[in-house]
Design an enzyme around this catalytic site. Structure first.
Site, PDB file in Angstrom:
ATOM      1  CD  GLN A 192      15.826  33.584  29.963  1.00  0.00           C
ATOM      2  OE1 GLN A 192      16.189  33.331  31.034  1.00  0.00           O
ATOM      3  NE2 GLN A 192      14.679  34.049  29.551  1.00  0.00           N
ATOM      4  NE  ARG A 220       6.309  31.503  34.621  1.00  0.00           N
ATOM      5  CZ  ARG A 220       6.240  30.125  34.683  1.00  0.00           C
ATOM      6  NH1 ARG A 220       7.221  29.573  35.548  1.00  0.00           N
ATOM      7  NH2 ARG A 220       5.595  29.374  34.027  1.00  0.00           N
ATOM      8  CB  CYS A 221       7.239  39.773  34.940  1.00  0.00           C
ATOM      9  SG  CYS A 221       8.362  40.958  35.289  1.00  0.00           S
ATOM     10  CD  GLU A 263       7.273  36.701  31.122  1.00  0.00           C
ATOM     11  OE1 GLU A 263       8.498  36.570  30.497  1.00  0.00           O
ATOM     12  OE2 GLU A 263       6.358  37.672  30.681  1.00  0.00           O
TER      13      GLU A 263
END
Lengths: 163, 804
Positions: free
Chosen positions: B235, B382-383, B758
């Site tokens: 990522q 996802r935050c 997110e």
């Protein structure tokens, strides 16, 4: 381990390869036949990323041995494309934003293709049930379901037009 | 094109606000994506790990003789083989260090012990079976509270005697850090003197991002030119290049890191894993390319988990429900190594956003990080760096306070929201919220779901239940969240010293199409589609004629990558700024061509027009051609621009989510009747993609709240190592979502966008969990820990005496 002489029909073409009987169909397809459309997500039959069509049925190719597929007819995502690459399902997934990272998509479309053969006019509930063997981590399925329902109506309309 | 109307020209760009179809989809739908496991090179080898069966044990011996004798096995690497290179340990992104291969002992089940290199993955698997590891079991600690007791076993012997860690003082041999923010004394004084105090322990359980594609890489060392190429599920490819260079001593100019298509990330693919290091070493040693691909069990058991926060809270309020203070202490279970992916100054990430959407005058947060015999990690699933934990904490505390006050929690939220006129708002824990209009969003949401009617229906249901007319209960789950995303700014945020800016380089070609490269990397978010939209609006070049490239460190400008919803706030801003540089030069060229002063021109969609003379203009296409082919005095030829964007502040997306569910008190089965999601992510770039992000994130939230967890038994055995045990919802049980929006632009972002990916995870988890709690509120429930699977819901009903 000694190798077997495997003869298959893949995406309409006869192919032959040498492989160990214990090799998984997904590895035969990806590593020996260079068909990297179907993916590996779990190796335990849960996620469906490896879904291919085998003798007219959806199978999870991560749990099928090479020894079980002698003489089989296999269709992968690569075999579902129309002349310009995009078929009705592919286009419908794109139009309805039915994919994000794309990793589940080949298995998803391959399963959807078979589902629409089994049930050409499914309800939303039947699509959700019929696709429950294919996991997606990105879309929440809502647009996948929409894409499949739309593809079904498109396919039915063109069938009617042909008759 | 010149005959088209203004509106037609705008529509033709497919710029900001257009639900442009994705350019990525043609290849993905045809099975022509290029993921790391699709990479095949001549002579490529395959590597895989022998992993620990025990959660805590000394390694007495590792017998590799039978494996090495197996035809097709090239080598087996152990810590002793890596030690001369200094690679048997590696730095984590959190400033800790982690064993690459077990160095004397193992600290969690699934830990890497030896790396087998073989001709293919089948031989590799056979060889792993032939390796005999002799263990001496050590006492296991899986409970972070027990880990901090005086006589607890020492987990990290390598840290013996070290009273200082990367984030300050260590108070115990299993303690990692203490991080404190806010006014402790002031908060405690307010809590002591408050009319009402609600106190609760809120646990956010351990879970895992579990992207459908596991982690992996292909390392290829070219011994002729000394260049290392590493393809992988990264990522943050530039960060991987820098870390690889620092670890190996190979100059960054001789390392190329490529992120090909990535099959979902969700935070799992931010960190650096032993597999990457071992594949690189194996390629250097063998001179052949080496592939390492995790299987699902490896992924769930060994690569980065998320959450595992025990949050003790006290919330103080007046008798009327005005919140006067918030106190929180977190015991954070980080597993065997601190491998969070948080910015250096924030060992608990941005958890201090836990005052949420409320105007709370004083607050305090203390976080103690603890080692246990579990897998390392602590990534943001996802935050944005522990924001989900913070949002869950405050949204549970609001509900607990509402119970204590006997108030409706929708009204309690409303009277405590930060008001529109208070923005930019300085929070008690130090954040400056950029913009918001919470009351408008909340009213819109409550009206959309028919809140009052739902409450009336619920009251009737409770009456019917008590009268024996039904066994079904109804829960209304409310959630109002504020996110904090888009790290930098560099002055506050770095990872291992690398400032968290991002970047965009643009080349406009002579015939008016363009190529833009960014420091981020898409994992399904559709960057190739949306970044082109930003540029289309900025430069007047149709999005369909703009190619976006990311993920190859040899060509892309340096950037910190994609996580924490930072791509739109940071790289999106860089894209807009680079586009504006293009336009500034284009204006000079147009002025020359039109023989007017720069200031006599104005921008109109895709062209510069002489003010007041609409028939005199030059389109960007004409300008691009002139930039390359006409000698313009005082101007260099060409039309290119670069922007490295260091954001002045983070962005603060927010939203209101409402979940309605029916619960069968006898089976514990929860049926999600509806889920409404209102998101305010500032300026909306592509509404279709935003909606898709919300569907996906909300489904992850559904999974986490309703069943997904990484669980361990007392021996440290991971109980959830396959998708049989680890809950990923199918199309069958996933609810249907209704999406909605308000639009409050960020005042400091060049196009006002805030990021959205997110939000649905952050806001969704409390909505689902609060619905379960809400169903049982009339029967006396205040708090019950997630995940709310059928068994746990049944147990709530049972413990409340609802089974007769």
């Amino acid at each position: 381990m000694s190798k077997m002489h495997l003869k298959l029909k893949v995406n309409g073409k006869s192919v032959e390869t040498l492989c160990e009987p214990r090799e998984l169909l997904i590895h035969v397809l990806r590593e020996r036949l260079n068909l990297t459309g179907p993916h590996i997500g779990c190796e335990t039959s849960h996620c469906g990323a490896c879904t291919v069509d085998m003798n007219g049925m959806s199978v999870k190719s991560c749990t099928v041995f090479a020894a079980q597929v002698q003489g089989a007819e296999i269709t992968t995502i690569e075999g579902l494309a129309g002349p310009d690459g995009m078929g009705v399902l592919q286009t419908s997934f794109r139009e309805h934003h039915g994919l994000q990272c794309g990793y589940c998509t080949p298995g998803m479309i391959t399963r959807a293709h078979r589902l629409l053969q089994e049930n050409p006019n499914p309800t939303e509930e039947e699509v959700r049930f019929g696709m429950a063997g294919n996991l997606c981590r990105c879309t929440g399925y809502q647009n996948i379901v929409k894409a499949i329902l739309h593809a079904a109506s498109e396919l039915n309309a063109s069938k009617e037009a042909a008759q | 094109m010149n005959d088209l109307s203004h509106d037609q020209r705008v529509a033709g760009l497919k710029g900001l606000g257009s639900s442009r179809k994705r350019v990525e989809d043609a290849r993905f739908t045809q099975g022509k994506g290029n993921y790391v496991d699709d990479i095949k090179m001549p002579d490529m080898l395959f590597g895989d790990f022998v992993r620990s069966q025990y959660a805590h044990a000394r390694i007495r011996s590792v017998d590799t003789s039978k494996a090495v004798a197996l035809p097709g096995v090239i080598a087996v690497l152990q810590a002793a083989d890596l030690a001369p290179l200094g690679l048997h340990w590696m730095p984590t992104l959190a400033g800790d260090k982690q064993m690459v291969l077990a160095d004397g002992k193992v600290l969690f089940q699934g830990q890497e012990i030896a790396f087998v290199i073989a001709e293919d993955r089948y031989i590799c698997a056979d060889a792993i079976e032939l390796i005999e590891v002799e263990y001496e079991e050590l006492p296991v600690v899986v409970d972070p509270f027990k880990a901090l007791q005086p006589g607890a076993p020492v987990l990290r012997e390598d840290l013996a005697g070290q009273t200082k860690g990367a984030h300050g003082e260590r108070i115990h041999h299993n303690h990692i850090f203490r991080w404190e923010v806010g006014d402790k004394e002031g908060t405690e004084a307010v809590v002591a003197g408050a009319d009402v105090v609600a106190e609760e322990m809120v646990y956010y359980h351990r879970t895992h991002p579990c992207p459908l594609e596991t982690c992996g890489c292909v390392a290829s060392m070219d011994k002729i030119n000394g260049k290392l190429t590493l393809w992988g599920t990264f990522q943050a490819p530039h960060v991987v290049r820098t870390v690889a260079s620092l670890l190996s001593g190979i100059p960054e100019s001789s390392i190329r890191v490529v992120s090909p298509d990535i099959g979902g990330g969700f935070g799992n693919k931010v960190g650096v894993y032993p597999g990457y290091v071992c594949a690189i070493v194996a390629s250097i040693v063998t001179g052949r390319p080496v592939k390492w691909i995790e299987d699902r069990m490896d992924n769930l058991m060994a690569t980065a988990f998320a959450r595992d926060y025990w949050m003790q809270g006290k919330i103080a309020a007046t008798a009327e429900g005005k919140i006067t203070g918030l106190w929180c202490h977190v015991t954070a279970d980080h597993g065997a190594f601190d491998a969070c992916a948080d910015p250096t100054k924030f060992p608990a990430g941005f958890f201090s956003i836990c005052t949420g959407s409320y105007d709370i005058p004083v607050a305090y947060v203390g976080v103690d990080g603890v080692y246990t015999n579990k897998a390392p990690g602590g990534v943001a699933y996802r935050c944005s760096f522990r924001v989900t934990e913070a949002a869950y904490f405050i949204e549970r505390m609001i509900e607990v306070l509402a119970i204590k006050l006997g108030m409706d929690s929708a009204e309690l939220r409303r009277i405590n929201f930060i008001r529109k006129e208070q923005f930019p708002y300085q929070s008690a824990l130090g954040w400056e919220y950029d913009s918001g209009d919470y009351h408008t969003a909340w009213d819109k949401a409550l009206n959309a779901v028919g809140y009052d009617a739902l409450r009336a229906e619920q009251a009737q249901r409770v009456a019917d239940f008590k009268a024996g007319k039904t066994r079904s209960l109804m829960g209304i789950g409310l959630s109002f969240f504020t996110e904090i995303v888009g790290a930098g700014p560099v002055k506050n945020c770095d990872i291992l010293g690398m400032g968290m800016f991002d970047s965009c380089e643009i080349r406009i070609h002579p015939t008016g199409s363009a190529l833009a490269r960014l420091g981020t990397i898409s994992q399904g978010q559709g960057h190739a589609t949306t970044f082109a939209q930003i540029l289309a609006t900025e430069t007047g070049i149709p999005a369909d004629q703009i190619t976006i490239e990311e993920g190859d460190t040899d060509t892309a400008p340096y950037g910190l990558g994609t996580y924490g919803s930072r791509s739109t706030p940071v790289a999106g801003a860089a894209t807009a700024m680079a586009g504006r540089k293009i336009r500034a030069k284009a204006q000079m060229i147009a002025a020359y061509l039109l023989e007017v002063h720069d200031n006599d021109l104005e921008w109109d969609v895709d062209r510069f027009v002489v003010k007041g003379v609409p028939e005199r203009f030059k389109t960007m296409k004409e300008i691009a051609y002139a930039a390359y082919n006409q000698a313009i005095p005082g101007l260099e030829p060409g039309l290119e621009a670069v922007s490295y964007y260091d954001p002045p502040n983070m962005t603060y997306p927010f939203g209101a989510y409402i979940c309605v569910m029916d619960i069968d008190a006898d089976t514990g089965v929860a049926d999600i009747r509806s889920f409404y999601a209102l998101d305010d992510c500032g300026t909306r770039i592509n509404p279709m993609i935003i909606e898709g992000q919300v569907h996906g994130g909300a489904t992850e939230a559904f999974a986490i709240a309703m069943g997904q967890e990484i669980a361990y038994d007392e021996m440290g055995n991971c109980m959830t190592g396959t998708l049989m045990d680890f809950f990923l919802p199918t199309a069958w049980e996933t609810p249907h979502y209704t999406t909605d929006f308000t639009e409050t632009p960020s005042p400091h972002h060049p196009i006002g966008a805030k990021g959205v990916g997110e939000s649905p995870n952050v806001g969704g988890v409390p909505a689902f969990s609060n619905a379960v709690h809400d169903a049982f509120r009339p029967f006396g429930l205040t708090q019950s820990h997630m995940p709310h699977d059928h068994w746990r819901i049944w147990r709530i009903a049972n413990q409340l005496g609802l089974h007769g």
